[in-house]
Enzyme design. Structure first.
Site, PDB file in Angstrom:
ATOM      1  N   ASP A 160       0.871  -1.176   0.000  1.00 43.07           N
ATOM      2  CA  ASP A 160       0.000   0.000   0.000  1.00 43.07           C
ATOM      3  C   ASP A 160       0.903   1.219   0.000  1.00 43.07           C
ATOM      4  O   ASP A 160       1.717   1.388   0.904  1.00 43.07           O
ATOM      5  CB  ASP A 160      -0.877   0.028   1.256  1.00 43.07           C
ATOM      6  CG  ASP A 160      -1.948  -1.073   1.230  1.00 43.07           C
ATOM      7  OD1 ASP A 160      -2.211  -1.608   0.144  1.00 43.07           O
ATOM      8  OD2 ASP A 160      -2.495  -1.392   2.293  1.00 43.07           O
ATOM      9  N   ASP A 194     -14.092  -5.054  -2.649  1.00 46.40           N
ATOM     10  CA  ASP A 194     -13.954  -4.966  -1.192  1.00 46.40           C
ATOM     11  C   ASP A 194     -15.296  -5.329  -0.575  1.00 46.40           C
ATOM     12  O   ASP A 194     -16.318  -4.738  -0.911  1.00 46.40           O
ATOM     13  CB  ASP A 194     -13.576  -3.540  -0.774  1.00 46.40           C
ATOM     14  CG  ASP A 194     -12.177  -3.158  -1.231  1.00 46.40           C
ATOM     15  OD1 ASP A 194     -11.393  -4.066  -1.593  1.00 46.40           O
ATOM     16  OD2 ASP A 194     -11.851  -1.954  -1.240  1.00 46.40           O
TER      17      ASP A 194
END
Lengths: 251, 193
Positions: free
Chosen positions: A11, A130
């Site tokens: 990330d 997600d």
């Protein structure tokens, strides 16, 4: 036989790798190019970079990182975060990314999946989904888990396949960063319902969680971040363990 | 100079990066003159069979590529660049390939399609190839009539031909430029043959 893939995820925020829990509480974990090289040397099968800020300025930083990684590493890598258009995709592919991962934009504008896969080939279009568990089932969230998309995860997975997605990156928001293990029910449900590969994400913890996601969750690949960034396990350790637990891996 | 043939699709940068890493001079090009002048040719490929053949023809690259191959210039086809050498593909049955080899390109009938990820190649020919894991992204594979050209096979719910080699022609269904150190070694050996 096709090997199951282990994919470290980086990330990236303002050009640095960070890691959070349940999509919040972000901590600094390292330099992206340096970490990418370390994972490559350690036998990672692919890499995923998620630009978690993805503003216009950060996009330029990301492009430079992508160029640098592509020059140094010869394994496939995916870039995601804030991709909204065919132009965004083209820019990342031209910089050297092998695949792009689309999330919010795919929900807001599903035609983008179709256009992108027709233009660049399904093989480079990953749709990230997600998911949060709710009473009524598994629901899709967008904008980094902040907003509900009012979509059922299974229906959405089938739809993105039909639109031309080459792979699904399936993240359980409930498990993200918790190290409690992947959501096996969710992973199995989606993986067995589509004919494109499913990359399971969210919850990688001890070694059993990784053999479980393949043997029980029927995932084609597993994504993990914290366990690798903080040296809980090396990629090679994970693969050695998987090999002894009847999971085909590349070593 | 190695000409990396650009027909308007595909990630050519990664092939170029791999050759840069091996310190050989290469150029991404869609010009016939570069192709005829080059010491070696690489035809990489992503996208669809029909799109590739149409673009190669539209850019008038079919003739110079075939001429170079006939003259004995080392040629490396990658992914669709392998499939292009055959007669036709189930992907776009109305489009002809280069027809350098007899045989068809067919779709996987089992398993998840596309095949995405690392799979083993088993070497059938000495020289460039060794056994090992390489990176594949493919829904289709070649079925050559002449089995003597088969250089490696791979198991994906049954064995399929994952690369071929005959004289100056080498072609791989997988991506050596994305297959880590093992893939770079394959490219290094191709450069020496």
């Amino acid at each position: 036989m096709l090997a199951k893939r282990i994919i470290p995820c980086l990330d990236v925020k303002d050009g640095k790798v960070i890691k959070g829990k349940n999509f919040v509480n972000l901590e600094y974990a390292g330099d992206p190019v340096e970490l990418a090289r370390r994972y490559n040397d350690d036998n990672a099968d692919e890499l995923v970079f998620l630009d978690i800020t993805a503003s216009y300025e950060n996009r330029k930083i990301m492009i430079e990182i992508v160029k640098e990684v592509a020059k140094q590493l010869f394994i496939p890598f995916t870039v995601g975060g804030g991709i909204n258009s065919i132009e965004d995709i083209r820019e990342l592919l031209n910089a050297g990314a092998d695949k792009v991962s689309i999330n919010t934009a795919a929900v807001k504008n599903p035609v983008l999946i179709k256009e992108a896969s027709e233009k660049f080939g399904s093989q480079c279009i990953v749709v990230a989904i997600d998911v949060k568990k709710e009473n009524s089932g598994w629901k899709v969230y967008i904008k980094g888990g902040k907003e509900t998309a009012s979509l059922d995860a299974l229906e959405w997975a089938k739809k993105v396949e039909k639109l031309g997605a080459g792979e699904i990156l399936l993240t359980s928001i409930d498990r993200d960063g918790t190290k409690k293990g992947y959501d096996l029910k969710l992973t199995k449900l989606i993986s067995e319902s589509v004919s494109i590969p499913v990359i399971a994400s969210g919850g990688a913890g001890d070694l059993t969680s990784l053999s479980d996601v393949f043997n029980k969750g029927k995932a084609d690949a597993a994504l993990a971040a914290s366990i690798f960034h903080y040296n809980k396990y090396s990629v090679s350790e994970v693969k050695n363990y998987l090999k002894t637990n009847n999971v085909e891996v590349r070593r | 100079m190695i000409a990396i043939i650009d027909y308007g699709a595909g990630n050519l940068r990664s092939v170029k990066n791999a050759l840069d890493c091996l310190q050989v001079d290469s150029r991404i090009t869609n010009k016939a003159t570069d192709i005829l002048k080059a010491d070696r040719l690489i035809l990489p490929g992503d996208g669809s069979f029909g799109f590739m053949m149409d673009s190669l023809r539209k850019n008038k690259l079919e003739a110079p590529i075939k001429k170079s191959i006939q003259n004995g210039k080392p040629f490396l086809g990658i992914c669709l660049g392998l499939q292009a050498l055959f007669e036709e593909s189930e992907e776009n049955s109305n489009v002809k390939g280069f027809c350098i080899f007899k045989g068809k390109v067919v779709r996987f009938r089992k398993g998840k399609v596309p095949q995405i990820g690392w799979n083993n190649i088993i070497s059938k020919k000495k020289g460039i190839f060794r056994d090992g894991y390489v990176y594949f992204v493919n829904s289709y594979y070649v079925v050559p009539e002449d089995r003597s050209i088969v250089a490696t096979t791979t198991d994906y719910y049954g064995n399929f031909v994952s690369s071929i080699k005959q004289d100056n022609i080498t072609a791989m269904q997988f991506h050596p430029e994305k297959s880590g150190d093992f893939g770079i070694e394959l490219l290094r050996r191709w450069l020496k043959c």
